[in-house]
Scaffold this motif. Sequence first.
Motif, PDB file in Angstrom:
ATOM      1  N   TRP A  51       0.844  -1.209   0.000  1.00 34.58           N
ATOM      2  CA  TRP A  51       0.000   0.000   0.000  1.00 34.58           C
ATOM      3  C   TRP A  51       0.874   1.251   0.000  1.00 34.58           C
ATOM      4  O   TRP A  51       0.698   2.170  -0.806  1.00 34.58           O
ATOM      5  CB  TRP A  51      -0.883  -0.056   1.239  1.00 34.58           C
ATOM      6  CG  TRP A  51      -2.068   0.858   1.257  1.00 34.58           C
ATOM      7  CD1 TRP A  51      -2.359   1.875   0.399  1.00 34.58           C
ATOM      8  CD2 TRP A  51      -3.144   0.828   2.200  1.00 34.58           C
ATOM      9  NE1 TRP A  51      -3.540   2.487   0.753  1.00 34.58           N
ATOM     10  CE2 TRP A  51      -4.043   1.861   1.845  1.00 34.58           C
ATOM     11  CE3 TRP A  51      -3.437   0.038   3.304  1.00 34.58           C
ATOM     12  CZ2 TRP A  51      -5.197   2.126   2.570  1.00 34.58           C
ATOM     13  CZ3 TRP A  51      -4.588   0.292   4.017  1.00 34.58           C
ATOM     14  CH2 TRP A  51      -5.459   1.314   3.654  1.00 34.58           C
ATOM     15  N   THR A  93       3.048   1.520  -3.268  1.00 35.99           N
ATOM     16  CA  THR A  93       2.244   1.918  -4.427  1.00 35.99           C
ATOM     17  C   THR A  93       1.962   3.413  -4.410  1.00 35.99           C
ATOM     18  O   THR A  93       2.050   4.088  -5.454  1.00 35.99           O
ATOM     19  CB  THR A  93       0.921   1.138  -4.447  1.00 35.99           C
ATOM     20  OG1 THR A  93       1.201  -0.266  -4.497  1.00 35.99           O
ATOM     21  CG2 THR A  93       0.084   1.518  -5.662  1.00 35.99           C
ATOM     22  N   ALA A  94       1.622   3.956  -3.238  1.00 36.05           N
ATOM     23  CA  ALA A  94       1.347   5.396  -3.144  1.00 36.05           C
ATOM     24  C   ALA A  94       2.584   6.208  -3.528  1.00 36.05           C
ATOM     25  O   ALA A  94       2.495   7.172  -4.306  1.00 36.05           O
ATOM     26  CB  ALA A  94       0.899   5.741  -1.725  1.00 36.05           C
ATOM     27  N   THR A 124      -3.467   9.617  -7.233  1.00 33.09           N
ATOM     28  CA  THR A 124      -2.427   9.615  -6.214  1.00 33.09           C
ATOM     29  C   THR A 124      -2.901  10.253  -4.911  1.00 33.09           C
ATOM     30  O   THR A 124      -2.541   9.796  -3.829  1.00 33.09           O
ATOM     31  CB  THR A 124      -1.163  10.345  -6.721  1.00 33.09           C
ATOM     32  OG1 THR A 124      -1.510  11.679  -7.124  1.00 33.09           O
ATOM     33  CG2 THR A 124      -0.555   9.616  -7.901  1.00 33.09           C
ATOM     34  N   LEU A 158      -5.198   7.725  -3.115  1.00 38.84           N
ATOM     35  CA  LEU A 158      -4.433   6.619  -2.553  1.00 38.84           C
ATOM     36  C   LEU A 158      -3.598   7.084  -1.364  1.00 38.84           C
ATOM     37  O   LEU A 158      -3.529   6.403  -0.329  1.00 38.84           O
ATOM     38  CB  LEU A 158      -3.535   6.007  -3.631  1.00 38.84           C
ATOM     39  CG  LEU A 158      -2.745   4.762  -3.223  1.00 38.84           C
ATOM     40  CD1 LEU A 158      -3.696   3.647  -2.816  1.00 38.84           C
ATOM     41  CD2 LEU A 158      -1.850   4.300  -4.369  1.00 38.84           C
ATOM     42  N   SER A 185      -5.839   7.611   1.604  1.00 34.85           N
ATOM     43  CA  SER A 185      -6.234   6.349   2.230  1.00 34.85           C
ATOM     44  C   SER A 185      -5.109   5.804   3.098  1.00 34.85           C
ATOM     45  O   SER A 185      -5.351   5.231   4.163  1.00 34.85           O
ATOM     46  CB  SER A 185      -6.619   5.326   1.151  1.00 34.85           C
ATOM     47  OG  SER A 185      -5.494   4.924   0.394  1.00 34.85           O
ATOM     48  N   GLY A 229     -10.530   9.072  -0.288  1.00 31.08           N
ATOM     49  CA  GLY A 229      -9.588   8.042   0.145  1.00 31.08           C
ATOM     50  C   GLY A 229      -9.737   7.709   1.612  1.00 31.08           C
ATOM     51  O   GLY A 229      -9.614   6.547   2.022  1.00 31.08           O
TER      52      GLY A 229
END
Length: 430
Positions: free
Chosen positions: A290, A293-294, A316, A319, A322, A402
């Motif tokens: 997680w 990826t961000a 972006t 994400l 979140s 998010g």
Amino acid sequence: MNGDRFGGSVGRAGRNAGLCWLVVALLVGLTIRQGVAGSYRWFSLAGIAIALMVLPAAARRDPYAMPPWELLILVAIPIVDAAILGGTVVSPIAVYLAVAAVALIVAVDVHTFTSVRMNRPFTIALVVIATLAVGATWNVAQWISDAALGTGYLVGDRTQDAANRAMMIDFLYATIAGSVAGVLFTGYLRRRSFAPTASAPHPREAPEEGEEEPDPTPSFVRGRFDVSEERIGRFVWAMQLVLVGLLVYGIVVRDVTTITNAAIALAVTFLPALLERNYRLPIEPELVAWLTTAAFLHTLGSAGLYDLLGQWDTLTHALSASLVAATGYTVVRSIDLHSDDVYLPSRTMSAFILLFVLAVGVVWELVEFALDLAAQRFDFDAVLAQHGVNDTVGDLLFNLAGAVVAATLGATYLTDVSRRLVDRLDDRRG
């Protein structure tokens, strides 16, 4: 909220209630005046403040159950300033100090009348976070009003950049006021002997006597999509290799923006391993993926995708928000599980996470704004940049989206991570 909450006597509670009702009467008069004059922003804000002030007395059906009069005076200052003086140089900060005072009133109301429990440091943190979150919400609401109703509260005749600058200045006022309120209210609550109610029940999510401890919550990805830990690890490594490639490319072409973003993103991706190795914190592979990826998607955006794909920035931000929400949830839930002085039911936790993400969004936008100003002043390419008020509002809205995803879909999984974090902390203390 009267004497029994702050260590005062019955006589003091009576004097406090008398002063409070005088302030409320003054504010009602000023609120009506603002409504007649067509100042609907102040009419709405004052009306909400008055409702929150009298809520304890209405809920208890006791006219003595009023907030401390000092807080009501703090709330009244900007309303009096706007209604009588027409606004002065102190108005912007005074408004957010009033917001902080209302947040403290709400926090103590919630602590007093519900199962929620908060100690003094947590209450102060909530006040500061709520002040920043209100700053974000208020400016977004003005932007929506301008776009939908044709008002001129935020944009009006301003250009996109000028309106964005006005919003950033307002965010700065909220940050200053929130910080000042945090310092003032820390001493104020200590002097008022604010403390958790010792006799109040503190519900815990624990099995009954004779009942077996429930099995740990299944992994959020591996337990639902049959994805192995090794596959998640390879996915993370692939993104890290691409980040290394971007870093090398930036060094070769001497692109400071690419170098900076790739280096920071790469460092962030190794943070979970560092925390797990040095502090024995339980970091699940899904959380590592997680986070990676961000950072990865943001770096790709900075390398050119932000300009090529208009929605890449939206992706972006959602994400990253979140991830911020997940971090906030895990930390606060760990405090909740670890401390007997703090208890937040799931609904309250979700509300806190939304406030937390909005507050972080304000700080992030201020950082972007500062870097933008520095880039213009010293003539260099900004690592982070803003592109007008519409872009900023869009960022804040997708931050909120998010946060909603993380607070709903990830709550069960993150609660389990929080429990394991508390177990590790207990083991270290033992």
